[in-house]
Design a protein around this motif. Structure first.
Motif, PDB file in Angstrom:
ATOM      1  N   VAL A  68       5.129 -11.153  11.605  1.00 38.80           N
ATOM      2  CA  VAL A  68       5.317  -9.801  11.081  1.00 38.80           C
ATOM      3  C   VAL A  68       4.012  -9.352  10.422  1.00 38.80           C
ATOM      4  O   VAL A  68       3.386 -10.114   9.684  1.00 38.80           O
ATOM      5  CB  VAL A  68       6.469  -9.766  10.053  1.00 38.80           C
ATOM      6  N   GLN A  69       3.615  -8.136  10.704  1.00 34.88           N
ATOM      7  CA  GLN A  69       2.406  -7.601  10.088  1.00 34.88           C
ATOM      8  C   GLN A  69       2.499  -7.704   8.557  1.00 34.88           C
ATOM      9  O   GLN A  69       3.554  -7.423   7.983  1.00 34.88           O
ATOM     10  CB  GLN A  69       2.244  -6.134  10.503  1.00 34.88           C
ATOM     11  N   TYR A  70       1.448  -8.115   7.919  1.00 35.99           N
ATOM     12  CA  TYR A  70       1.355  -8.285   6.458  1.00 35.99           C
ATOM     13  C   TYR A  70       2.190  -9.456   5.933  1.00 35.99           C
ATOM     14  O   TYR A  70       2.444  -9.549   4.728  1.00 35.99           O
ATOM     15  CB  TYR A  70       1.796  -7.016   5.709  1.00 35.99           C
ATOM     16  N   GLU A  71       2.615 -10.366   6.801  1.00 37.80           N
ATOM     17  CA  GLU A  71       3.499 -11.436   6.338  1.00 37.80           C
ATOM     18  C   GLU A  71       2.823 -12.366   5.339  1.00 37.80           C
ATOM     19  O   GLU A  71       3.494 -12.943   4.469  1.00 37.80           O
ATOM     20  CB  GLU A  71       4.028 -12.252   7.519  1.00 37.80           C
ATOM     21  N   SER A  72       1.508 -12.509   5.403  1.00 38.42           N
ATOM     22  CA  SER A  72       0.822 -13.432   4.490  1.00 38.42           C
ATOM     23  C   SER A  72       0.982 -12.998   3.039  1.00 38.42           C
ATOM     24  O   SER A  72       1.041 -13.837   2.130  1.00 38.42           O
ATOM     25  CB  SER A  72      -0.661 -13.537   4.848  1.00 38.42           C
ATOM     26  N   TYR A  73       1.061 -11.690   2.809  1.00 37.14           N
ATOM     27  CA  TYR A  73       1.267 -11.202   1.445  1.00 37.14           C
ATOM     28  C   TYR A  73       2.628 -11.645   0.919  1.00 37.14           C
ATOM     29  O   TYR A  73       2.762 -12.054  -0.241  1.00 37.14           O
ATOM     30  CB  TYR A  73       1.182  -9.676   1.398  1.00 37.14           C
ATOM     31  N   PHE A  74       3.632 -11.542   1.768  1.00 43.17           N
ATOM     32  CA  PHE A  74       4.978 -11.924   1.338  1.00 43.17           C
ATOM     33  C   PHE A  74       5.026 -13.390   0.938  1.00 43.17           C
ATOM     34  O   PHE A  74       5.526 -13.741  -0.137  1.00 43.17           O
ATOM     35  CB  PHE A  74       5.993 -11.647   2.447  1.00 43.17           C
ATOM     36  N   TRP A  75       4.489 -14.256   1.786  1.00 41.84           N
ATOM     37  CA  TRP A  75       4.589 -15.688   1.508  1.00 41.84           C
ATOM     38  C   TRP A  75       3.739 -16.088   0.312  1.00 41.84           C
ATOM     39  O   TRP A  75       4.076 -17.026  -0.416  1.00 41.84           O
ATOM     40  CB  TRP A  75       4.219 -16.489   2.756  1.00 41.84           C
ATOM     41  N   LYS A  76       2.662 -15.357   0.073  1.00 45.80           N
ATOM     42  CA  LYS A  76       1.840 -15.632  -1.108  1.00 45.80           C
ATOM     43  C   LYS A  76       2.665 -15.507  -2.384  1.00 45.80           C
ATOM     44  O   LYS A  76       2.605 -16.374  -3.271  1.00 45.80           O
ATOM     45  CB  LYS A  76       0.656 -14.664  -1.148  1.00 45.80           C
ATOM     46  N   LEU A 102      11.598   1.604  -6.205  1.00 44.92           N
ATOM     47  CA  LEU A 102      11.142   0.787  -5.085  1.00 44.92           C
ATOM     48  C   LEU A 102      12.323   0.118  -4.404  1.00 44.92           C
ATOM     49  O   LEU A 102      13.233  -0.387  -5.075  1.00 44.92           O
ATOM     50  CB  LEU A 102      10.182  -0.312  -5.564  1.00 44.92           C
ATOM     51  N   ASP A 103      12.312   0.106  -3.076  1.00 43.62           N
ATOM     52  CA  ASP A 103      13.225  -0.771  -2.355  1.00 43.62           C
ATOM     53  C   ASP A 103      12.857  -2.219  -2.673  1.00 43.62           C
ATOM     54  O   ASP A 103      11.725  -2.513  -3.083  1.00 43.62           O
ATOM     55  CB  ASP A 103      13.122  -0.536  -0.845  1.00 43.62           C
ATOM     56  N   SER A 104      13.782  -3.111  -2.433  1.00 44.68           N
ATOM     57  CA  SER A 104      13.557  -4.507  -2.806  1.00 44.68           C
ATOM     58  C   SER A 104      12.816  -5.306  -1.745  1.00 44.68           C
ATOM     59  O   SER A 104      12.426  -6.448  -1.999  1.00 44.68           O
ATOM     60  CB  SER A 104      14.900  -5.180  -3.111  1.00 44.68           C
ATOM     61  N   ASP A 105      12.605  -4.720  -0.570  1.00 44.68           N
ATOM     62  CA  ASP A 105      11.877  -5.429   0.492  1.00 44.68           C
ATOM     63  C   ASP A 105      10.399  -5.044   0.476  1.00 44.68           C
ATOM     64  O   ASP A 105       9.822  -4.673   1.503  1.00 44.68           O
ATOM     65  CB  ASP A 105      12.512  -5.168   1.857  1.00 44.68           C
ATOM     66  N   VAL A 106       9.798  -5.136  -0.711  1.00 46.26           N
ATOM     67  CA  VAL A 106       8.389  -4.793  -0.871  1.00 46.26           C
ATOM     68  C   VAL A 106       7.653  -5.938  -1.556  1.00 46.26           C
ATOM     69  O   VAL A 106       8.258  -6.789  -2.218  1.00 46.26           O
ATOM     70  CB  VAL A 106       8.195  -3.503  -1.708  1.00 46.26           C
ATOM     71  N   VAL A 107       6.339  -5.935  -1.406  1.00 44.81           N
ATOM     72  CA  VAL A 107       5.458  -6.691  -2.294  1.00 44.81           C
ATOM     73  C   VAL A 107       4.372  -5.722  -2.752  1.00 44.81           C
ATOM     74  O   VAL A 107       4.028  -4.773  -2.035  1.00 44.81           O
ATOM     75  CB  VAL A 107       4.832  -7.940  -1.633  1.00 44.81           C
ATOM     76  N   VAL A 108       3.848  -5.969  -3.945  1.00 44.61           N
ATOM     77  CA  VAL A 108       2.905  -5.028  -4.555  1.00 44.61           C
ATOM     78  C   VAL A 108       1.626  -5.776  -4.929  1.00 44.61           C
ATOM     79  O   VAL A 108       1.467  -6.222  -6.067  1.00 44.61           O
ATOM     80  CB  VAL A 108       3.521  -4.351  -5.795  1.00 44.61           C
ATOM     81  N   PRO A 109       0.699  -5.921  -3.980  1.00 43.79           N
ATOM     82  CA  PRO A 109      -0.571  -6.583  -4.299  1.00 43.79           C
ATOM     83  C   PRO A 109      -1.510  -5.716  -5.128  1.00 43.79           C
ATOM     84  O   PRO A 109      -2.515  -6.212  -5.645  1.00 43.79           O
ATOM     85  CB  PRO A 109      -1.171  -6.888  -2.920  1.00 43.79           C
ATOM     86  N   GLY A 110      -1.198  -4.427  -5.263  1.00 46.54           N
ATOM     87  CA  GLY A 110      -1.996  -3.536  -6.094  1.00 46.54           C
ATOM     88  C   GLY A 110      -1.428  -3.433  -7.501  1.00 46.54           C
ATOM     89  O   GLY A 110      -0.425  -4.060  -7.844  1.00 46.54           O
TER      90      GLY A 110
END
Length: 320
Positions: free
Chosen positions: A253-261, A114-122
């Motif tokens: 940014v699209q999907y930004e709420s996941y990142f901040w969570k 994985l690249d490091s600029d990801v989040v994995v909610p799954g």
């Protein structure tokens, strides 16, 4: 650590400046990964400080082990074994490091990169359980560039694959055993040494060219990338803040709420907020200029006499 459960290897690679953003990815994986498995996370790094190693390691849990491996040590061993045919410096090899994971870690037959600029909610174990068969890897098509004509031209006439088959290499399920059997790293080095291809995304392009017929295509929810012209994917399992679409640099940014969570649980919230506060017009202008240069290079490479497509279509080289 409980040894009764299957161990899933996951790889990242960073330098010291990317530690805060890796922490968010780690926090999301640890929170959402199934406890039915153990996870061995290996962070390949270049000059990652001891302080950041300790802070990132502290995110580990009973089911997650985090280790740190200097990239220099492993890559030096590889270049010794292959005769160091690359006419380039060490930095060139670091760009391609994910292609060398199969030979760097022969103890694994399958792994996630994985690249490091990801989040994995799954649940990342679901990705690992994807059946690969004799395919070399599984990845998602890169839909973030599908609506940009110069990039489409580059993909189809420079790289030489169909636009809906061009994968993003930031999320990979790798069949390390088959990659070793195919001698992937040797083929990459031979092509580099022979042709010195100009590329927009070097490691990604080599994977697309060499592995094109042996890829399992993942559903888009395993590599959801912000795209202004596209509707967001519902319930993404993995979000990849590719290229310039970084919520720690830009608003809305699209999907930004996941990142901040997950950033709130990363231990690096102060550093991340500081990064965003310091990201001003100078940096945004630099991003715009960089994008323009990428578009111009894409056009030039697509029109060049020597590129991946011309070489492979001529029969001089074959895919794996």
């Amino acid at each position: 650590m409980n040894e009764k459960h299957e161990r899933i290897p996951i790889f990242f690679a960073i330098d010291d400046g990317y530690a805060p953003f890796l922490s968010v990815a780690l926090a999301s994986i640890i929170q959402n990964a199934s406890r039915e498995y153990m996870y061995k996370i290996t962070v390949l790094h270049q000059n990652l400080s001891k302080t950041n190693q300790e802070r990132l390691a502290a995110l580990g849990a009973e089911h997650v082990e985090i280790q740190f491996v200097p990239m220099e040590n492993r890559l030096e061993g590889i270049t010794d074994r292959i005769g160091n045919r690359l006419r380039a410096d060490f930095f060139t090899l670091t760009i391609f490091f994910r292609l060398f994971i199969p030979v760097m870690f022969p103890e694994y037959d399958k792994a996630i990169y994985l690249d490091s600029d990801v989040v994995v909610p799954g649940d990342i174990s679901e990705l690992y359980r994807t059946e690969l068969g004799d395919h070399l890897l599984a990845a998602a098509a890169d839909h973030s560039v599908a609506g940009v004509p110069p990039f489409v031209d580059y993909i189809e006439n420079g790289v030489g694959v169909k636009k809906d088959q061009y994968i993003n290499s930031g999320v990979l399920l790798m069949n390390l055993k088959k990659m070793r059997e195919s001698r992937l790293e040797h083929r990459v080095l031979e092509l580099m040494d022979t042709y010195h291809f100009d590329c927009i995304a070097p490691d990604q392009d080599y994977l697309n060219v060499l592995c094109n017929d042996r890829i399992v295509y993942l559903p888009p929810f395993w590599d959801a990338m912000p795209a202004e012209a596209a509707e967001p994917i519902e319930n993404p399992k993995l979000i990849h803040y590719n290229l310039f679409a970084k919520p720690w640099c830009y608003d809305h940014v699209q999907y930004e709420s996941y990142f901040w969570k997950y950033a709130r649980h990363s231990g690096y919230m102060k550093e991340i907020m500081n990064c965003k506060e310091l990201y001003g017009e100078k940096e945004r202008q630099s991003d715009r200029e960089c994008l323009e240069l990428m578009l111009e290079r894409a056009k030039a490479i697509a029109a060049a006499e020597l590129n991946f497509k011309s070489v492979f279509n001529s029969g001089r080289e074959k895919r794996l």
